[in-house]
Design an enzyme around this catalytic site. Structure first.
Site, short mmCIF file in Angstrom:
data_model
loop_
_atom_site.label_atom_id
_atom_site.label_comp_id
_atom_site.label_asym_id
_atom_site.label_seq_id
_atom_site.Cartn_x
_atom_site.Cartn_y
_atom_site.Cartn_z
N SER A 153 0.66 -1.12 -0.06
CA SER A 153 -0.08 -0.08 0.07
C SER A 153 0.92 1.34 -0.01
CB SER A 153 -0.94 -0.07 1.25
OG SER A 153 -0.53 0.99 2.04
N LYS A 154 0.13 2.21 -0.70
CA LYS A 154 0.75 3.44 -0.79
C LYS A 154 1.17 4.01 0.62
CE LYS A 154 -0.13 7.90 -2.82
NZ LYS A 154 -1.19 8.83 -3.61
#
Ligand code: GLU
Length: 481
Positions: free
Chosen positions: A245-246
């Protein structure tokens, strides 16, 4: 050619997730392996997240990865009038119905269920309204959503090429909304209509969509259209097994590109996340993968995206890359690091070929060429302090280096063989090991203690530069003492 048609349908967010790239690659490979077509559809109905720039991030990333689509990009936002006729058809065939429950009513029921610790499901209040009741509501101008009429008992089932037989009790599915009260289609409905219109035969996507698949199948059935073949791909997890995930700082395709991961390496790495050729091969070109790519090679267990492994793979690609190509693709990084201009590089092409040849075995990313090879372009480096302590010592050193410098100066064209002979002869003359000269000379010429072979560096730098740098170091060492 076959009738096989696959697609990716990314929702832009301004961030090109590696998982989206992996799904794109699997679809692309499947289309190529089977002689099918690969369609690109942008699911951009969320206006806030669908600016041209956000869409371009995905298109640019796909082009860079060489994942070329055969059709599209279609933009869902420009297809809004294609969906209502399908909803109309479902209403006519009574596979769907108008629901006049207000948002307030539904919220109250949801809250009630929560209070009683029950899972909320729509109570199907409007499912059996008579035609007269419906007309009366319409005449009063009441707003309505459209809901799909699902079976009340039994199990929804489908076969998945990766996950096998999938089942879900109808009890756990409610009559979900397919069209909002403003007439816009709900995500799952738009996906199915688009897939039907685009004649998609195989839906290959992340297994986080399995819940959607159960719903989408009901829409296909209600429309009396054959369902596609499904292959749900394992998710990509980080080495700590949480989702990539970012927010956790995981890099996007764009960021990997910027830091100098090669498109071929990322393609190869992503192709192996969840699929394998069932032999020990890891370094595989697109053509090699296409020859053996099939659903049978897809592993249902979630795959680990390991940046360390990606770096390793990238270094393998860097090492075997052709030097001309390397010079071309490292040029932006050299410019960015302010080490050279495009013109400067172009006029020194042959010299640049030697630089990349010397550096390529030690570079993991393209950025490393600028970072590790700084001294080929600039002579204003500081000497590494640890190296200074370790290598610039001994009272005799400055004179010895000066003597080496004098001897090297006799050779206008300083080939590496000549340089090596000079250094070794001098070591013998001084009664020291060659290493006692090689290490300080390296530090003098590069400012660092590691790197390519010293004699390669000497040949690449050339006589005047070597002389200048040795003189500077000799003075520096004399001032140390
Ligand atoms: N738009 C969805 C996403 O970005 C993909 C939809 C699909 O593949 O069916 O996750």
């Amino acid at each position: 050619m076959s009738d096989i048609r696959v697609r990716i349908a990314p929702s832009p967010s301004g961030y090109f997730h590696v998982g989206t790239a992996r799904t794109a690659i699997f679809n692309y490979l499947y289309a190529r392996a089977k002689g099918g077509k690969f369609v690109l559809r942008i699911e951009d109905t969320d206006v806030a997240r669908s600016s041209k720039e956000m869409v371009d991030v995905i298109l640019d990333g796909l082009k860079w990865l060489n994942v070329e689509w055969d059709e599209g990009p279609y933009h869902q936002s420009r297809r809004q009038d294609l969906y209502p006729p399908y909803a109309e058809k479902l209403l006519l065939s009574k596979r769907a119905y108008r629901c006049f429950c207000t948002p307030e009513e539904l919220t109250a029921k949801r809250e009630e269920a929560q209070k009683n610790k029950q899972t909320y499901q729509y109570d199907r209040k409007c499912r059996d309204l008579t035609d007269e009741e419906v007309d009366a509501n319409l005449n009063q101008g009441k707003k309505f959503t459209v809901r799909l009429k699902l079976p009340l008992e039994g199990e929804a089932e489908f076969h998945d090429e990766v996950l096998g037989e999938m089942k879900k009790a109808y009890e756990d599915l409610d009559d979900f909304i397919i069209v909002r009260s403003d007439g816009s289609p709900i995500y799952n409905f738009a996906v199915v209509v688009d897939d039907i219109l685009m004649k998609i035969t195989h839906v290959i996507r992340g297994n986080d969509h399995v819940a959607n698949t159960f719903k989408q199948n009901e829409i296909y059935d209600a429309l009396d259209v054959d369902r596609p073949v499904y292959a749900h791909l394992p998710l990509l997890l980080r080495p700590d097994r949480s989702k990539v995930s970012k927010r956790k700082g995981d890099k996007s395709v764009t960021e990997y590109r910027e830091e100098g991961i090669l498109a071929e390496a990322l393609f190869n790495y992503l192709a192996l996340l969840g699929w394998s050729p069932k032999d020990d091969r890891e370094l595989m070109s697109e053509d090699e993968i296409v020859k053996v790519f099939d659903f049978k090679g897809i592993n249902p267990t979630n795959a680990i995206f390991d940046p360390v492994k990606l770096n390793w793979m990238n270094s393998q690609y860097v090492m075997k890359a052709d030097n001309h190509t390397l010079v071309q693709i490292i040029t932006p990084y050299l410019i960015e690091a302010d080490l050279a201009t495009k013109y400067w590089i172009e006029t020194r092409w042959q010299w640049m070929l030697k630089v990349v040849e010397a550096l390529k075995e030690r570079c993991t990313t393209l950025k490393d060429f600028a970072e590790n090879g700084y001294y080929f372009f600039k002579d204003d480096f500081e000497y590494d302090p640890k190296g200074v302590k370790k290598r610039f010592k001994g009272d005799d050193l400055p004179d010895q280096l000066d003597s080496v410098r004098e001897e090297l100066k006799k050779h206008y064209e300083l080939r590496k063989e000549t340089a090596e002979k000079v250094v070794r002869d001098k070591a013998e003359e001084f009664g020291v090991k060659p290493a006692a000269l090689i290490h300080p000379i390296r530090l003098s010429l590069t400012g660092v203690t590691g790197g390519p072979g010293l004699f390669d560096i000497i040949e690449i730098l050339g006589q005047p530069e070597v002389d200048k740098r040795l003189s500077r170091a000799i003075e520096f060492i004399r001032n140390l003492n």
